[in-house]
Design a protein around this motif. Structure first.
Motif, PDB file in Angstrom:
ATOM      1  N   ARG A 131     -24.200 -40.768  -0.001  1.00  0.00           N
ATOM      2  CA  ARG A 131     -25.273 -39.795  -0.138  1.00  0.00           C
ATOM      3  C   ARG A 131     -24.774 -38.364   0.031  1.00  0.00           C
ATOM      4  O   ARG A 131     -25.549 -37.415  -0.121  1.00  0.00           O
ATOM      5  N   ARG A 132     -23.487 -38.180   0.324  1.00  0.00           N
ATOM      6  CA  ARG A 132     -22.940 -36.812   0.371  1.00  0.00           C
ATOM      7  C   ARG A 132     -22.812 -36.273  -1.044  1.00  0.00           C
ATOM      8  O   ARG A 132     -22.843 -37.014  -2.022  1.00  0.00           O
ATOM      9  N   ASP A 133     -22.644 -34.931  -1.160  1.00  0.00           N
ATOM     10  CA  ASP A 133     -22.701 -34.345  -2.494  1.00  0.00           C
ATOM     11  C   ASP A 133     -21.410 -34.527  -3.290  1.00  0.00           C
ATOM     12  O   ASP A 133     -21.431 -35.074  -4.388  1.00  0.00           O
TER      13      ASP A 133
ATOM     14  N   LEU B  74     -19.039 -34.535  -8.266  1.00  0.00           N
ATOM     15  CA  LEU B  74     -20.232 -35.026  -7.594  1.00  0.00           C
ATOM     16  C   LEU B  74     -20.184 -36.538  -7.429  1.00  0.00           C
ATOM     17  O   LEU B  74     -19.633 -37.250  -8.269  1.00  0.00           O
TER      18      LEU B  74
ATOM     19  N   ARG C 160     -28.497 -35.868  -8.889  1.00  0.00           N
ATOM     20  CA  ARG C 160     -28.136 -35.140  -7.662  1.00  0.00           C
ATOM     21  C   ARG C 160     -28.619 -33.703  -7.705  1.00  0.00           C
ATOM     22  O   ARG C 160     -29.013 -33.141  -6.684  1.00  0.00           O
ATOM     23  N   TYR C 161     -28.583 -33.063  -8.879  1.00  0.00           N
ATOM     24  CA  TYR C 161     -29.083 -31.695  -9.001  1.00  0.00           C
ATOM     25  C   TYR C 161     -30.602 -31.643  -8.862  1.00  0.00           C
ATOM     26  O   TYR C 161     -31.150 -30.689  -8.301  1.00  0.00           O
TER      27      TYR C 161
ATOM     28  N   GLU D 275     -32.307 -33.697  -7.019  1.00  0.00           N
ATOM     29  CA  GLU D 275     -32.552 -33.895  -5.588  1.00  0.00           C
ATOM     30  C   GLU D 275     -32.468 -32.578  -4.839  1.00  0.00           C
ATOM     31  O   GLU D 275     -33.285 -32.294  -3.961  1.00  0.00           O
ATOM     32  N   ASP D 276     -31.475 -31.775  -5.192  1.00  0.00           N
ATOM     33  CA  ASP D 276     -31.255 -30.501  -4.501  1.00  0.00           C
ATOM     34  C   ASP D 276     -30.607 -29.522  -5.477  1.00  0.00           C
ATOM     35  O   ASP D 276     -29.394 -29.538  -5.670  1.00  0.00           O
TER      36      ASP D 276
ATOM     37  N   ARG E  38     -27.298 -27.490  -5.054  1.00  0.00           N
ATOM     38  CA  ARG E  38     -25.968 -28.071  -5.280  1.00  0.00           C
ATOM     39  C   ARG E  38     -25.248 -27.379  -6.430  1.00  0.00           C
ATOM     40  O   ARG E  38     -24.013 -27.330  -6.456  1.00  0.00           O
TER      41      ARG E  38
ATOM     42  N   ARG F  16     -23.466 -24.627  -4.905  1.00  0.00           N
ATOM     43  CA  ARG F  16     -22.345 -25.141  -4.113  1.00  0.00           C
ATOM     44  C   ARG F  16     -21.162 -25.519  -5.000  1.00  0.00           C
ATOM     45  O   ARG F  16     -20.004 -25.353  -4.610  1.00  0.00           O
TER      46      ARG F  16
ATOM     47  N   THR G 134     -19.606 -33.242 -13.857  1.00  0.00           N
ATOM     48  CA  THR G 134     -20.300 -32.439 -12.845  1.00  0.00           C
ATOM     49  C   THR G 134     -20.764 -31.108 -13.428  1.00  0.00           C
ATOM     50  O   THR G 134     -21.846 -30.617 -13.093  1.00  0.00           O
TER      51      THR G 134
END
Length: 444
Positions: free
Chosen positions: A131-133, A165, A172-173, A175-176, A179, A182, A198
């Motif tokens: 679950r880490r980015d 990623l 994932r993007y 979700e947040d 990122r 980042r 990514t």
């Protein structure tokens, strides 16, 4: 998922490079019967020869169990519950292993658009890794045998200097969205290439950033532009269409400025900021945002003057307009926005003697202004766009050393209209007001 254990003799991380306070936390958690690992950016940076300032720990202990072990601990966060163990000015952040599932307890909440609103379902280290980015941030260093545990291929990605990623990038993007920032920041800081999968979705998903909390975007901007890699971050933001979301009016102004003068000012300012950070010299967020929003201010000022607004009033209205519009995207605190505006408004006072001499009283008042030095540095920076500021820069440089000599060396005064271009807000005679009305807006 396959666990790879990298023994001590196959990686460069040594305990002597780890914060003693972080080691204290790791050992106490272990002695308390919990799993505990150094994780994230500290492991990544140590692998590439960096010197991390922050040391984060992942553990099987719940936040309440961490607090029970450390009297100097405080629990923070609702969206993401964390323990901060405080050692004077140093804070060791301790996070419990998170699971990537919804257990029905309400501790994991996802918005309909995919944004993660709450994430406090605890799990195993394997759950935590996926679950880490980024794979580079999912490496776990243990004090049991000083090895690195890698569940997602991050060890090889760090060695190959690739930012990738974990999981499906679009998901994932969603979700947040932060990122995406980042990705740009880590690539700039580490000099890593961005994995094609990514990078590919970012331009199309860039508008999602508008849904992020303005306060969080402000913090991310500070991380991007005040960490010594601001120029590279700016170029990355431009490349992926993210700059236009964060600073829409400045992006429009840069696009419309055919000479490229405004862009040269921004890039030169960011290079200077990077140099100051690397030299351990202070950098003001007010100056940074004055730089990033300068194109927007110049464009707004030209528009208002084109509508016949008095020069001084146009400056104030332009500053207010740009600030208010930007606040809808980035929550710039007043303690920074007000000095930012003063830096802009002082520019007209510093360049007021295009004809005629500066009166001594006005010179002394300008030198005493609390934002004078920042405004002068900004004027020096503007020479990148226009060499027409050279005489003004020379005057104020001499005035800081010897005001009376600088005033004495001025050209003979012209008519009294020349004295009225100071832009300091004083009520002026009609002739001076006409002179101000004709004054040109900044070109860079």
């Amino acid at each position: 998922m396959t666990l790879r254990v990298v023994p001590r003799d196959q990686h460069p991380i040594s305990r002597k490079d780890i914060s003693p306070n972080a080691l204290r936390v790791l050992y106490r958690l272990r002695d308390g019967g919990h799993q505990a690992f150094l994780v994230g950016g500290a492991v990544r940076d140590l692998m590439v020869g960096g010197h991390p300032k922050d040391f984060d720990i992942a553990t099987s202990a719940t936040p309440e169990e961490v607090k029970h072990l450390f009297r100097n601990c405080r629990l923070i966060g609702r969206r993401f519950r964390l323990a901060h163990v405080v050692f004077g000015r140093e804070i060791i952040e301790v996070a419990t292993f998170r699971a990537n599932v919804d257990d029905g307890s309400g501790d994991r909440q996802v918005h309909d658009d995919g944004r993660l609103l709450r994430d406090n379902v605890y799990g195993t280290i394997e759950d935590d890794a996926v679950r880490r980015d980024f794979t580079a941030n999912a490496l776990y260093y243990t004090i049991e045998d000083f090895s690195i545990h890698d569940y997602v291929g991050g060890f090889e990605d760090v060695r190959n200097r690739v930012l990738k990623l974990i999981g499906d990038p679009e998901t994932r993007y969603h979700e947040d969205p932060v990122r995406m920032l980042r990705v740009v920041r880590f690539a700039a800081k580490l000099g890593f290439d961005i994995d094609d999968a990514t990078a590919a979705p970012v331009p199309a998903l860039a508008p999602l950033l508008a849904e992020a909390a303005p306060a969080r975007l402000f913090e991310e901007c500070l991380k991007m532009f005040l960490s010594g890699y601001g120029e590279a971050c700016f170029l990355g933001l431009e490349r992926f269409g993210l700059y236009a979301v964060l600073f829409p009016e400045s992006a429009a102004a840069l696009k419309a400025n055919r000479s490229g003068a405004l862009r040269r000012v921004v890039l030169e300012g960011l290079r200077g900021t990077d140099a100051r950070v690397h030299a351990d010299e202070p950098v003001s967020p007010a100056f940074l945002f004055a730089l990033l929003l300068w194109p927007a201010y110049c464009r707004a000022l030209i528009e208002l003057q084109g509508q016949g607004v008095h020069a001084i009033e146009a400056q104030r209205r332009a500053a207010d307009r740009v600030t208010v519009h930007e606040l809808s995207t980035i929550a710039l605190p007043r303690r920074f926005s007000l000095p930012m505006q003063e830096i802009w408004l002082l520019q007209s006072r510093l360049t007021s003697a295009q004809s005629g001499a500066r009166p001594r009283k006005r010179v002394m008042r300008t030198l005493a202004h609390p934002r004078f030095r920042a405004a002068f540095d900004f004027l020096v920076l503007r020479q990148v766009a226009s060499d027409g500021h050279a005489d003004d820069v020379a005057f104020w440089r001499e005035a800081q050393a010897d005001p009376d000599n600088a005033i004495a060396l001025q050209p003979p005064p012209g008519d009294e209209e020349g004295e009225g271009e100071g832009g300091d807000g004083e009520r002026s005679a009609p002739r001076r007001r006409r002179r101000r009305r004709r004054s040109a807006a900044p070109t860079g």
